[in-house]
Scaffold this motif. Structure first.
Motif, mmCIF file in Angstrom:
data_model
loop_
_atom_site.group_PDB
_atom_site.id
_atom_site.type_symbol
_atom_site.label_atom_id
_atom_site.label_comp_id
_atom_site.label_asym_id
_atom_site.label_seq_id
_atom_site.Cartn_x
_atom_site.Cartn_y
_atom_site.Cartn_z
ATOM 1 N N VAL A 136 1.375 8.368 3.795
ATOM 2 C CA VAL A 136 0.132 8.990 3.314
ATOM 3 C C VAL A 136 0.445 10.018 2.234
ATOM 4 N N THR A 137 1.514 10.804 2.440
ATOM 5 C CA THR A 137 1.884 11.825 1.456
ATOM 6 C C THR A 137 2.291 11.204 0.130
ATOM 7 N N THR A 138 3.011 10.090 0.194
ATOM 8 C CA THR A 138 3.491 9.428 -1.025
ATOM 9 C C THR A 138 2.485 8.407 -1.568
ATOM 10 N N ASP A 139 1.319 8.312 -0.928
ATOM 11 C CA ASP A 139 0.252 7.417 -1.379
ATOM 12 C C ASP A 139 0.714 5.956 -1.409
ATOM 13 N N LEU A 140 1.413 5.547 -0.358
ATOM 14 C CA LEU A 140 1.898 4.176 -0.263
ATOM 15 C C LEU A 140 1.182 3.358 0.801
ATOM 16 N N VAL A 141 0.195 3.962 1.460
ATOM 17 C CA VAL A 141 -0.563 3.215 2.464
ATOM 18 C C VAL A 141 -1.332 2.088 1.780
ATOM 19 N N ASN A 142 -1.387 0.940 2.462
ATOM 20 C CA ASN A 142 -2.044 -0.259 1.933
ATOM 21 C C ASN A 142 -1.371 -0.767 0.660
ATOM 22 N N THR A 143 -0.049 -0.649 0.620
ATOM 23 C CA THR A 143 0.750 -1.260 -0.444
ATOM 24 C C THR A 143 1.881 -2.061 0.182
ATOM 25 N N HIS A 144 2.394 -3.010 -0.560
ATOM 26 C CA HIS A 144 3.527 -3.791 -0.074
ATOM 27 C C HIS A 144 4.770 -2.931 0.114
ATOM 28 N N TRP A 145 4.926 -1.913 -0.729
ATOM 29 C CA TRP A 145 6.128 -1.088 -0.670
ATOM 30 C C TRP A 145 6.225 -0.297 0.622
ATOM 31 N N ILE A 212 10.982 -9.265 10.868
ATOM 32 C CA ILE A 212 10.106 -8.862 9.766
ATOM 33 C C ILE A 212 8.927 -9.824 9.644
ATOM 34 N N TRP A 213 9.204 -11.104 9.679
ATOM 35 C CA TRP A 213 8.159 -12.119 9.510
ATOM 36 C C TRP A 213 7.151 -12.081 10.660
ATOM 37 N N ASN A 214 7.620 -11.792 11.867
ATOM 38 C CA ASN A 214 6.739 -11.824 13.035
ATOM 39 C C ASN A 214 6.086 -10.479 13.352
ATOM 40 N N ASP A 215 6.399 -9.439 12.589
ATOM 41 C CA ASP A 215 5.933 -8.101 12.942
ATOM 42 C C ASP A 215 4.420 -7.959 12.761
ATOM 43 N N LEU A 216 3.786 -7.318 13.716
ATOM 44 C CA LEU A 216 2.363 -7.009 13.647
ATOM 45 C C LEU A 216 2.118 -5.503 13.624
ATOM 46 N N TRP A 217 3.058 -4.743 14.154
ATOM 47 C CA TRP A 217 2.873 -3.304 14.347
ATOM 48 C C TRP A 217 2.670 -2.557 13.023
ATOM 49 N N PHE A 218 3.652 -2.660 12.126
ATOM 50 C CA PHE A 218 3.583 -1.897 10.888
ATOM 51 C C PHE A 218 2.531 -2.419 9.909
ATOM 52 N N PRO A 219 2.312 -3.731 9.779
ATOM 53 C CA PRO A 219 1.187 -4.162 8.938
ATOM 54 C C PRO A 219 -0.163 -3.640 9.432
ATOM 55 N N LEU A 220 -0.328 -3.544 10.738
ATOM 56 C CA LEU A 220 -1.578 -3.043 11.293
ATOM 57 C C LEU A 220 -1.772 -1.560 10.995
ATOM 58 N N ILE A 221 -0.668 -0.804 10.940
ATOM 59 C CA ILE A 221 -0.755 0.647 10.758
ATOM 60 C C ILE A 221 -0.659 1.045 9.284
ATOM 61 N N LEU A 222 0.250 0.413 8.548
ATOM 62 C CA LEU A 222 0.537 0.849 7.181
ATOM 63 C C LEU A 222 -0.193 0.048 6.117
ATOM 64 N N ALA A 223 -0.541 -1.197 6.399
ATOM 65 C CA ALA A 223 -1.154 -2.037 5.362
ATOM 66 C C ALA A 223 -2.247 -2.927 5.943
ATOM 67 N N PRO A 224 -3.307 -2.330 6.501
ATOM 68 C CA PRO A 224 -4.367 -3.150 7.093
ATOM 69 C C PRO A 224 -5.420 -3.632 6.095
ATOM 70 N N ALA A 225 -5.302 -3.253 4.819
ATOM 71 C CA ALA A 225 -6.300 -3.668 3.829
ATOM 72 C C ALA A 225 -6.254 -5.179 3.624
ATOM 73 N N GLU A 226 -7.350 -5.729 3.162
ATOM 74 C CA GLU A 226 -7.451 -7.178 3.000
ATOM 75 C C GLU A 226 -6.422 -7.711 2.018
ATOM 76 N N HIS A 227 -6.153 -6.981 0.939
ATOM 77 C CA HIS A 227 -5.242 -7.485 -0.084
ATOM 78 C C HIS A 227 -3.768 -7.320 0.296
ATOM 79 N N THR A 228 -3.462 -6.612 1.389
ATOM 80 C CA THR A 228 -2.071 -6.431 1.808
ATOM 81 C C THR A 228 -1.792 -7.001 3.192
ATOM 82 N N LYS A 229 -2.769 -7.657 3.802
ATOM 83 C CA LYS A 229 -2.564 -8.209 5.141
ATOM 84 C C LYS A 229 -1.464 -9.268 5.133
ATOM 85 N N THR A 230 -0.621 -9.220 6.146
ATOM 86 C CA THR A 230 0.401 -10.251 6.309
ATOM 87 C C THR A 230 -0.144 -11.370 7.193
#
Length: 281
Positions: A136-145, A212-230
């Motif tokens: 959140v501080t680095t403004d990277l939420v909802n990004t691939h990075w 990495i491929w099977n992870d649900l935890w971090f995509p749900l928390i860090l990148a839940p936006a439609e354009h970054t969903k895994t």
């Protein structure tokens, strides 16, 4: 005496093959179950889950639903991009750190290696709150990075642990000859050392890709936006509060298995060489 020893060896070899075959069947059974049920109607999934699809039960509605709803191609691309970028960074930085730890002797060398190995035993999810605050501080939420950086940090300890052991087996005479010929340390690393540890690199790639491929935890928390969903997060579209679209869920799972199978097929020989080399050592 020799005949009895040969018989014991054959019995031991047969027992090992039976155990490995049993393990292979147990491991592949869920995958086969997903594939055959993804091609059947919803009634057939629950009535005959272990039977192969017939002309009466064959139905591709799950695949058509996945491809038409939920923006599945985008989810698939996001997973592919995040996983590929994370693997590249894990292999690059992991190999460089392993080379430094195995090649250069300095004060605290073993302590540094032990510190890196602690990352294998401590789950990265324990730091979820701190990671989220940092993103959140680095403004990277909802990004691939956001995902790539977390997965790279997650995979580096195992990569360094495995690769450092293989780096130590590379001939020191070969590296000394390269230095005499005027090669820089980077040239020695990329041109002499890396080609010799390709089996270990394949082993690290396979072991790092699956979580990495099977992870649900971090995509749900860090990148839940439609354009970054895994892919794993996007498949939740077909999971409802009161009912589930099992045809679409199984179809999405079947499509998600394909990249893992392709990776293993491409690197299976290198993976086996890496595992057997580690066993011999």
């Amino acid at each position: 005496m020799a005949i009895s020893r040969a018989r014991r060896n054959r019995i031991a070899e047969l027992g090992a093959h039976v155990i490995l075959l049993t393990f292979a069947v147990i491991a592949l059974f869920p995958v086969l179950l997903i594939l055959i049920n993804s091609l059947k109607t919803k009634k057939a999934i629950f009535r005959q889950p272990l039977e192969f699809p017939t002309s009466e039960t064959l139905d591709l509605v799950g695949y058509s639903t996945v491809l038409q709803q939920g923006n599945f191609p985008l989810y698939f691309w996001n997973s592919l991009f995040v996983t590929g970028a994370s693997l590249c960074l894990i292999l690059l930085f992991g190999a460089m750190a392993a080379f430094a730890l195995s090649e250069y002797r300095f004060r605290g060398n073993r302590l540094m290696g032990l510190y890196m190995a602690l990352g294998i035993m401590i789950p990265i999810r324990l730091g979820t709150v701190g990671i989220l605050r940092l993103m959140v501080t680095t403004d990277l939420v909802n990004t691939h990075w956001a995902l790539i950086l977390v997965y790279t940090a997650q995979g580096l300890p195992l990569a360094i642990f495995i690769l450092s052991e293989f780096m130590s087996t590379v001939s020191s005479d070969l590296k000394s000859a390269g230095r005499i010929d005027g090669l820089s340390e980077y040239s020695i690393f990329f041109r002499l050392v890396l080609p010799l540890i390709r089996p270990a690199m394949a082993t690290v790639a396979v072991f790092s890709m699956i979580p990495i491929w099977n992870d649900l935890w971090f995509p749900l928390i860090l990148a839940p936006a439609e354009h970054t969903k895994t892919l794993t997060l996007g498949a939740q579209v077909f999971v409802g509060q009161y009912s589930n679209n099992w045809n679409a869920i199984l179809a999405a799972m079947a499509l998600a298995v394909i990249p893992v199978l392709i990776l293993y097929t491409l690197f299976s020989r290198q993976l086996i060489r890496g595992l057997t080399s580690g066993a011999v050592k």
